[in-house]
Design a protein around this motif. Structure first.
Motif, PDB file in Angstrom:
ATOM      1  N   PRO A  81     -12.741  73.428  38.879  1.00 12.66           N
ATOM      2  CA  PRO A  81     -13.460  74.600  39.411  1.00 12.66           C
ATOM      3  C   PRO A  81     -13.642  75.709  38.376  1.00 12.66           C
ATOM      4  O   PRO A  81     -14.570  76.500  38.480  1.00 12.66           O
ATOM      5  N   VAL A  82     -12.738  75.761  37.393  1.00 12.66           N
ATOM      6  CA  VAL A  82     -12.844  76.779  36.342  1.00 12.66           C
ATOM      7  C   VAL A  82     -13.783  76.262  35.255  1.00 12.66           C
ATOM      8  O   VAL A  82     -13.625  75.146  34.767  1.00 12.66           O
ATOM      9  N   GLY A  83     -14.729  77.053  34.886  1.00 12.87           N
ATOM     10  CA  GLY A  83     -15.646  76.662  33.818  1.00 12.87           C
ATOM     11  C   GLY A  83     -16.821  75.830  34.277  1.00 12.87           C
ATOM     12  O   GLY A  83     -17.629  75.396  33.451  1.00 12.87           O
ATOM     13  N   GLN A  84     -16.948  75.584  35.588  1.00 11.99           N
ATOM     14  CA  GLN A  84     -18.100  74.815  36.059  1.00 11.99           C
ATOM     15  C   GLN A  84     -19.391  75.552  35.729  1.00 11.99           C
ATOM     16  O   GLN A  84     -19.482  76.761  35.834  1.00 11.99           O
ATOM     17  N   ASP A  85     -20.394  74.785  35.319  1.00 10.59           N
ATOM     18  CA  ASP A  85     -21.720  75.306  34.963  1.00 10.59           C
ATOM     19  C   ASP A  85     -21.739  76.091  33.659  1.00 10.59           C
ATOM     20  O   ASP A  85     -22.765  76.666  33.299  1.00 10.59           O
ATOM     21  N   ARG A  86     -20.622  76.116  32.931  1.00 12.33           N
ATOM     22  CA  ARG A  86     -20.636  76.793  31.636  1.00 12.33           C
ATOM     23  C   ARG A  86     -21.292  75.922  30.573  1.00 12.33           C
ATOM     24  O   ARG A  86     -22.074  76.405  29.765  1.00 12.33           O
ATOM     25  N   ARG A  87     -20.968  74.630  30.578  1.00 18.62           N
ATOM     26  CA  ARG A  87     -21.490  73.762  29.523  1.00 18.62           C
ATOM     27  C   ARG A  87     -22.782  73.099  29.973  1.00 18.62           C
ATOM     28  O   ARG A  87     -22.847  72.481  31.036  1.00 18.62           O
ATOM     29  N   LEU A  88     -23.815  73.194  29.143  1.00 16.31           N
ATOM     30  CA  LEU A  88     -25.111  72.590  29.452  1.00 16.31           C
ATOM     31  C   LEU A  88     -25.024  71.071  29.360  1.00 16.31           C
ATOM     32  O   LEU A  88     -24.317  70.525  28.511  1.00 16.31           O
ATOM     33  N   PRO A  89     -25.757  70.352  30.239  1.00 10.77           N
ATOM     34  CA  PRO A  89     -25.726  68.890  30.198  1.00 10.77           C
ATOM     35  C   PRO A  89     -26.094  68.321  28.832  1.00 10.77           C
ATOM     36  O   PRO A  89     -25.510  67.324  28.394  1.00 10.77           O
ATOM     37  N   GLU A  90     -27.052  68.937  28.150  1.00  8.20           N
ATOM     38  CA  GLU A  90     -27.456  68.408  26.850  1.00  8.20           C
ATOM     39  C   GLU A  90     -26.345  68.542  25.800  1.00  8.20           C
ATOM     40  O   GLU A  90     -26.232  67.716  24.900  1.00  8.20           O
ATOM     41  N   GLN A  91     -25.529  69.583  25.926  1.00  3.67           N
ATOM     42  CA  GLN A  91     -24.388  69.700  25.025  1.00  3.67           C
ATOM     43  C   GLN A  91     -23.359  68.616  25.327  1.00  3.67           C
ATOM     44  O   GLN A  91     -22.832  67.963  24.419  1.00  3.67           O
ATOM     45  N   SER A  92     -23.087  68.402  26.609  1.00  2.00           N
ATOM     46  CA  SER A  92     -22.154  67.342  26.990  1.00  2.00           C
ATOM     47  C   SER A  92     -22.657  65.979  26.540  1.00  2.00           C
ATOM     48  O   SER A  92     -21.878  65.140  26.062  1.00  2.00           O
TER      49      SER A  92
END
Length: 212
Positions: free
Chosen positions: A192-203
């Motif tokens: 739950p912490v940090g959700q939506d912080r990292r962009l899918p393209e970065q992942s």
């Protein structure tokens, strides 16, 4: 001495965040009184990264080269010494420093968890400083969490028992692993912490580098 608030502001201009401050421990480099850990300030970090000269020139290791340029310059400005996870062996004890910062802990699935970035925490570098900085410690989020990370991996590769790397790679090889491969690890995304912080393209980029 540069105040912590000013250091945080300077880091933020390059979409980095001070993810922890370490001080008063034997693991500090010789001559250092404190050390700051620098992590991507997501999601703004990735557009900045992919617009950089290091990314555009087509050469290898663009993120490490960008980190050395940006963090090296910041270290010089602060009168400190830049340290990078990629330098070694011997490698700097980033995992130990993270735990000593009071901002990272062992999660239920044994990955580091950060009070802001969750299971997506990563470090682009650190700066050892010849002066002391105040702590910016936080609160372990897992203590008040339902811990969905424990059941998030579809093949049980990441649990409280440890990390089954072969099972993870086998899943990524299968059609069913496309979601993890293109959008990021389901376990990390479950936090739950940090959700939506990292962009899918970065992942997707990092997963592609991991699953080569």
């Amino acid at each position: 001495m540069t105040p912590l608030a000013e250091i945080e502001a300077r880091a933020a201009r390059n979409h980095l965040m001070v993810a922890g401050v370490v001080g008063g421990v034997e693991t500090l480099p010789k001559g250092a009184q404190s050390l700051i850990l620098l992590a991507p300030d997501e999601p703004a970090f990735w557009p900045r990264m992919t617009d950089s000269p290091e990314w555009q020139d087509g050469r290898s290791d663009p993120i490490d080269r960008w980190s050395k340029r940006i963090i090296g310059s910041l270290a010089q400005t602060l009168g400190g010494t830049a340290i990078f996870p990629s330098d070694g062996p011997p490698y700097a004890p980033f995992f130990t420093w993270a735990l000593q910062s009071g901002r990272c802990w062992a999660s239920p699935v044994n990955l580091l968890v950060h009070d802001v970035a969750g299971l997506f925490i990563s470090f682009r570098g650190a700066i050892a400083l010849p002066y002391a900085l105040p702590s910016n410690s936080g609160t372990r989020p897992c203590d008040t969490c339902a811990q969905p990370c424990l059941a998030a991996c579809p093949v049980g590769a990441l649990t409280d028992a440890g990390y089954d790397v072969p099972a993870c790679h086998a899943h990524l090889d299968a059609t069913e692993g496309a979601d993890c491969l293109t959008r990021g690890c389901l376990v990390r995304r479950a936090c739950p912490v940090g959700q939506d912080r990292r962009l899918p393209e970065q992942s997707a980029y990092h997963m592609g580098r991991f699953h080569r």
